[in-house]
Each structure stands twice: as structure tokens, then as C-alpha cells.
Design an enzyme around this catalytic site. Structure first.
Site, PDB file in Angstrom:
ATOM      1  N   ARG A  39       0.834  -1.216   0.000  1.00 48.28           N
ATOM      2  CA  ARG A  39       0.000   0.000   0.000  1.00 48.28           C
ATOM      3  C   ARG A  39       0.863   1.258   0.000  1.00 48.28           C
ATOM      4  NH1 ARG A  39      -4.554  -0.602   4.386  1.00 48.28           N
ATOM      5  NH2 ARG A  39      -5.155   1.417   3.534  1.00 48.28           N
ATOM      6  N   HIS A  52      -7.036   8.122  11.501  1.00 48.54           N
ATOM      7  CA  HIS A  52      -6.632   6.711  11.432  1.00 48.54           C
ATOM      8  C   HIS A  52      -5.136   6.522  11.239  1.00 48.54           C
ATOM      9  CE1 HIS A  52     -11.052   5.538  10.326  1.00 48.54           C
ATOM     10  NE2 HIS A  52     -10.879   5.726  11.607  1.00 48.54           N
ATOM     11  N   CYS A 102      15.828  -1.549  20.480  1.00 48.23           N
ATOM     12  CA  CYS A 102      15.510  -2.679  21.358  1.00 48.23           C
ATOM     13  C   CYS A 102      15.231  -3.976  20.604  1.00 48.23           C
ATOM     14  CB  CYS A 102      14.323  -2.313  22.247  1.00 48.23           C
ATOM     15  SG  CYS A 102      12.738  -2.437  21.423  1.00 48.23           S
ATOM     16  N   GLN A 133      -9.975  10.349   7.323  1.00 44.68           N
ATOM     17  CA  GLN A 133      -9.835   8.942   7.741  1.00 44.68           C
ATOM     18  C   GLN A 133      -8.728   8.282   6.925  1.00 44.68           C
ATOM     19  OE1 GLN A 133     -14.156   7.239   8.101  1.00 44.68           O
ATOM     20  NE2 GLN A 133     -14.199   8.987   6.723  1.00 44.68           N
ATOM     21  N   ASN A 134      -8.183   9.004   5.962  1.00 44.63           N
ATOM     22  CA  ASN A 134      -7.189   8.401   5.079  1.00 44.63           C
ATOM     23  C   ASN A 134      -5.800   8.432   5.710  1.00 44.63           C
ATOM     24  OD1 ASN A 134      -9.323   8.225   3.381  1.00 44.63           O
ATOM     25  ND2 ASN A 134      -8.706   9.929   2.055  1.00 44.63           N
ATOM     26  N   CYS A 187       9.159  -0.345  22.517  1.00 41.33           N
ATOM     27  CA  CYS A 187       9.636   0.879  23.185  1.00 41.33           C
ATOM     28  C   CYS A 187       9.042   2.153  22.585  1.00 41.33           C
ATOM     29  CB  CYS A 187      11.165   0.939  23.176  1.00 41.33           C
ATOM     30  SG  CYS A 187      11.875   1.347  21.556  1.00 41.33           S
TER      31      CYS A 187
HETATM   32  P1  OAD Z   1     -15.223   3.417   2.027  1.00 44.35           P
HETATM   33  O1  OAD Z   1     -14.547   2.531   1.041  1.00 44.35           O
HETATM   34  O2  OAD Z   1     -16.092   2.790   3.051  1.00 44.35           O
HETATM   35  O3  OAD Z   1     -16.133   4.477   1.260  1.00 44.35           O
HETATM   36  C1  OAD Z   1     -15.649   5.199   0.159  1.00 44.35           C
HETATM   37  C2  OAD Z   1     -16.760   6.137  -0.279  1.00 44.35           C
HETATM   38  O4  OAD Z   1     -16.248   6.942  -1.344  1.00 44.35           O
HETATM   39  C3  OAD Z   1     -18.018   5.448  -0.809  1.00 44.35           C
HETATM   40  O5  OAD Z   1     -19.153   6.028  -0.185  1.00 44.35           O
HETATM   41  C4  OAD Z   1     -17.988   5.744  -2.323  1.00 44.35           C
HETATM   42  O6  OAD Z   1     -19.297   5.889  -2.853  1.00 44.35           O
HETATM   43  C5  OAD Z   1     -17.242   7.066  -2.348  1.00 44.35           C
HETATM   44  N1  OAD Z   1     -16.510   7.376  -3.603  1.00 44.35           N
HETATM   45  C6  OAD Z   1     -15.820   6.545  -4.417  1.00 44.35           C
HETATM   46  N2  OAD Z   1     -15.239   7.212  -5.420  1.00 44.35           N
HETATM   47  C7  OAD Z   1     -15.542   8.525  -5.252  1.00 44.35           C
HETATM   48  C8  OAD Z   1     -15.214   9.738  -5.950  1.00 44.35           C
HETATM   49  N3  OAD Z   1     -14.457   9.737  -7.046  1.00 44.35           N
HETATM   50  N4  OAD Z   1     -15.716  10.904  -5.469  1.00 44.35           N
HETATM   51  C9  OAD Z   1     -16.517  10.929  -4.365  1.00 44.35           C
HETATM   52  N5  OAD Z   1     -16.838   9.819  -3.663  1.00 44.35           N
HETATM   53  C10 OAD Z   1     -16.361   8.641  -4.091  1.00 44.35           C
HETATM   54  O7  OAD Z   1     -14.061   4.335   2.686  1.00 44.35           O
HETATM   55  P2  OAD Z   1     -14.090   5.164   4.036  1.00 44.35           P
HETATM   56  O8  OAD Z   1     -15.440   5.745   4.287  1.00 44.35           O
HETATM   57  O9  OAD Z   1     -12.939   6.079   3.997  1.00 44.35           O
HETATM   58  O10 OAD Z   1     -10.447   2.465   8.498  1.00 44.35           O
HETATM   59  O11 OAD Z   1     -13.816   4.037   5.108  1.00 44.35           O
HETATM   60  C11 OAD Z   1     -13.688   4.381   6.451  1.00 44.35           C
HETATM   61  C12 OAD Z   1     -12.673   3.506   7.139  1.00 44.35           C
HETATM   62  O12 OAD Z   1     -12.966   2.130   6.902  1.00 44.35           O
HETATM   63  C13 OAD Z   1     -11.261   3.644   6.622  1.00 44.35           C
HETATM   64  O13 OAD Z   1     -10.594   4.764   7.144  1.00 44.35           O
HETATM   65  C14 OAD Z   1     -10.632   2.362   7.086  1.00 44.35           C
HETATM   66  C15 OAD Z   1     -11.729   1.380   6.764  1.00 44.35           C
HETATM   67  O14 OAD Z   1     -11.827   0.286   7.589  1.00 44.35           O
HETATM   68  C16 OAD Z   1      -9.338   1.966   9.059  1.00 44.35           C
HETATM   69  O15 OAD Z   1      -8.476   1.394   8.421  1.00 44.35           O
HETATM   70  C17 OAD Z   1      -9.264   2.189  10.547  1.00 44.35           C
HETATM   71 ZN    ZN Z   2      12.128  -0.501  20.281  1.00 41.29          ZN
END
Ligand code: OAD
Ligand code: ZN
Length: 246
Positions: free
Chosen positions: A69, A117, A149, A99-100, A128
Site C-alpha cells: 500500500r 486513522h 531494542c 480517515q485516510n 519501546c
Molecule cells: P469506504 O470505502 O467505506 O467508502 C468510500 C466512499 O467513497 C463510498 O461512499 C464511495 O461511494 C465514495 N466514492 C468513491 N469514489 C468517489 C469519488 N471519485 N468521489 C466521491 N466519492 C467517491 O471508505 P471510508 O469511508 O474512507 O479504516 O472508510 C472508512 C474507514 O474504513 C477507513 O478509514 C478504514 C476502513 O476500515 C481503518 O483502516 C481504521
Molecule cells: Zn524498540
């Protein structure tokens, strides 16, 4: 381009704006979202990779996945959506609550960012807690060990079952509550506690605008939902703002 009058008035009068963003804002940079038909979670089970037990069971596998990634993120560029948000700092007090973990808001030039996140470029030793930026670590596919460590080094991202970084969350929530307009961009808004932030904004009186390619869980709460691509809509908003703020 048609702008709802009420929204236009908010843009004219507003001073503080917040962008609450998710994976969808980076989709046009070529980074997969989590959910939806091309989402990563359709191919990978989160419980197998994005949690601490998985890391302890198979650190090399989890490290390799994050290395993969990191490569995608490093080869990606901020898109017109990220850039428009950064440029709006010329006209408003802008906070980005994201959240990114991909750093694209920072690379686009945004200066006030709350990362709920974590960040894939940062890592730390699980023993450590010494921090390491990714370029300092050897870019092999096996998990690196702490120079101090010998402990395992993990990415500084929030895994399932883990707490969010408290300062980032409370800072982001305050910015949302104080905002005149809260834009919710490219997120399915189903992952809590992050998804509380736009709700807190709305409760505190902020005007809630959603930008997404499709309706979400949040759509019924918004003042205005705008369906389309973030990389197309955000530059249009910036253009409109330039007409009256310049
Ligand atoms: P999701 O994959 O759940 O949602 C992505 C959203 O972006 C969807 O609602 C799509 O419809 C929309 N989308 C896609 N392409 C787009 C574009 N070009 N323009 C506008 N919208 C678009 O992703 P997140 O909501 O970010 O957490 O997910 C939340 C969290 O779930 C992430 O931060 C991650 C994951 O588990 C962790 O890793 C802690
Ligand atoms: Zn360490």
C-alpha cells in the site's frame, strides 16, 4: 453549474470550513476504496490483516501488505479534489479531518490536518514506541526491527479494535463543531467513532454538505447532498468561491 441558493449563501458568509474525508477522495488518484464493488475489503478480510493479533501471528505478511500500500500511495499524486481543498485556504479557515492514511492532503498543500486513522508513512516499535518514518526503514518485505531494542516495527495506523489518537479526534471534532460548513467527501460514513464527526458538526449548527458518487448512511442528515466525483465537484466549488472572494 447550478448551486443551491442556500449553499451559495453559506459559502459567501462562512469563514470556517471543515472537510471530513474518506477513501473516495483518493479514488481518482488511483487508490482503491475499502467498500463498494472495487473495494479492498472485498479482496482482503480486514480481520486477517488490519489488527494487532494478525500482526503478532504473521508480522511479515501484514508488513508486506502495508509495504504494497505504501508503494501505491508513493506512486500516486494528489488529484484535483485534494488540490481544491488546499487552495480554499486562501479564502477560509480550513481544517481537514481525514480517515485516510495516504498523506495526499498534505502533499496537495493543506496545512491543518487531523488524521483520525494514522499515517502510513509513520511507524513505531511495539516494545519501546520509538518512531520511524518509512524511508528510514529498509524497504524489504519482511518486518523491520527496532534499532534500539529489537522490537517489531508496525505502521502507525489504527487497526480494528484500537483506539483513535485522542488529540486528532478531539481536535477534529472541535473544528467540525466550530465550522460554518462541514463537507463530507468520499466516505461511506459507517466507521465509528470517525463518523460521529459530521454528526457533531450538524448538531452544533454547521451546514452539512455531502459529496459522494452515491447516497450514504449520512445522506438523510445532510443539508445538501451532491452526487458526483470529488475531483470534479470540489474544483467547481473553488471556482465559484473565487467569483465572490477575490
Ligand atoms: P469506504 O470505502 O467505506 O467508502 C468510500 C466512499 O467513497 C463510498 O461512499 C464511495 O461511494 C465514495 N466514492 C468513491 N469514489 C468517489 C469519488 N471519485 N468521489 C466521491 N466519492 C467517491 O471508505 P471510508 O469511508 O474512507 O479504516 O472508510 C472508512 C474507514 O474504513 C477507513 O478509514 C478504514 C476502513 O476500515 C481503518 O483502516 C481504521
Ligand atoms: Zn524498540
Amino acid at each position: 453549474m447550478y448551486f443551491k441558493k442556500e449553499f451559495l449563501d453559506k459559502l459567501k458568509d462562512g469563514k470556517k470550513i471543515v472537510f471530513f474525508t474518506g477513501a473516495g477522495i483518493s479514488a481518482e488518484s488511483g487508490i482503491s476504496t475499502f467498500r463498494g464493488k472495487d473495494g479492498i475489503w472485498n479482496k482482503m478480510k480486514p480481520e486477517e490483516l488490519a489488527n494487532f493479533d494478525a500482526f503478532i501471528r504473521n508480522p511479515d505478511l501484514v508488513w508486506e501488505w502495508y509495504q504494497h500500500r505504501r508503494n501505491i500511495v508513493n506512486n500516486a499524486l494528489p488529484n484535483a479534489g485534494h488540490t481544491a481543498i488546499a487552495e480554499l485556504e486562501k479564502f477560509y479557515e480550513v481544517s481537514v479531518v481525514t480517515q485516510n492514511i495516504d498523506n495526499l492532503h498534505r502533499r496537495a498543500g493543506s496545512t491543518k490536518i487531523f488524521e483520525l486513522h494514522g499515517n502510513i508513512e509513520r511507524n513505531f516499535c511495539i516494545e519501546c514506541h520509538t518512531f520511524y518514518n518509512s524511508p528510514e526503514l529498509e524497504t524489504t518485505n519482511t518486518v523491520p526491527k527496532c534499532k534500539k531494542c529489537g522490537g517489531l516495527i508496525r505502521p502507525d495506523v489504527v487497526w480494528f479494535g484500537e483506539m483513535l489518537p485522542q488529540d486528532e479526534f478531539s481536535g477534529g471534532e472541535k473544528a467540525a463543531e466550530w465550522s460554518d460548513i462541514c463537507f463530507v467527501v468520499g466516505t461511506s460514513a459507517v466507521v465509528y467513532p470517525a463518523a460521529h464527526i459530521p454528526i457533531s458538526a450538524k448538531r452544533a449548527g454547521s451546514y452539512l454538505v455531502e459529496i459522494n458518487i452515491e447516497p450514504t448512511e449520512l445522506s438523510r442528515y445532510t443539508d445538501y447532498s451532491w452526487f458526483g466525483k470529488a475531483g470534479e465537484i470540489l474544483p467547481k466549488i473553488l471556482e465559484e468561491v473565487k467569483k465572490f472572494k477575490n
